[in-house]
Design an enzyme around this catalytic site. Sequence first.
Site, PDB file in Angstrom:
ATOM      1  CD  GLU A   1       4.995 -20.617  12.451  1.00 19.78           C
ATOM      2  OE1 GLU A   1       5.171 -20.598  13.687  1.00 19.78           O
ATOM      3  OE2 GLU A   1       3.981 -20.158  11.904  1.00 19.78           O
TER       4      GLU A   1
ATOM      5  CD  GLU B   1      -2.929  -1.142   2.315  1.00 19.29           C
ATOM      6  OE1 GLU B   1      -2.503  -0.680   3.399  1.00 19.29           O
ATOM      7  OE2 GLU B   1      -4.031  -1.685   2.197  1.00 19.29           O
TER       8      GLU B   1
END
Length: 267
Positions: A109, A78
């Site tokens: 992870e 963004e």
Amino acid sequence: MSTTESPSVFNNLETLSTAELLAGINSVDQTVPQAVAKALPQIEALVEATVARLVVGGRLFYIGAGTSGRLGILDASECPPTFGVPHGVVIGLIAGGDTAIRKAVENAEDDAEQAWRDLEGYSITAQDIVVGIAASGRTPYVIGGLEQARRHGVATGCIVCNADSGVAAVAEFPVEVVTGPEFVTGSTRLKAGTAQKLVLNMLTTATFIRLGRVKGNKMVDMQLSNAKLVDRGEKMLMDELGIAQPEAAALLRQHGSVRAALVAYND
């Protein structure tokens, strides 16, 4: 046990009505801004460190897994349309790669070496800053990435939702927003995710305001990528210059951005 994994203060959720479920979620969500407020001094330190790197041409990297990784990618994506910065100034990396944006990648992870390999793919340097995002504060992908970044002289920060975590211990500029138990026990996409999004909003918004990417209270460097944003740009020019819509539209078409139009008009 970490507080994000502590039992919910609500129980027998399956017996509650929709109205009761929504009221319960809303009631615990209201504690999130209060938790963020307590971390404002830490957020300030992270913003200052980020500004210091970006002003000399450095980049901001996010590393995370699951929801945390996706939030970093969202914030990074963004920044170009909002502030007009080039793609590649803010970069979000997620354990498991781009596939993990939409679908969980099993055990990604848990690889403590992969984050640094991912960062090396972007030729990371000591001018950059790496911010690890991990609600639990114990994600190996994030801890390993931050440890390697520090060994290579790269500034490090983090956003975590438990106190005294492993991630915070290896970050120079830790942000600890302690959000407590989730409505559904352990579901950190809820309060913890909301807290992380609030901090990310603060981090990049404050950073790019400090770097001159906002004028007054307006996104003068935003990319005019659709009709809504063109209309917003025209209104900015109308307000700032006291001109009518046709003149504002012509200026915007000619110069391609609100900032450039303002500069040209005032020259």
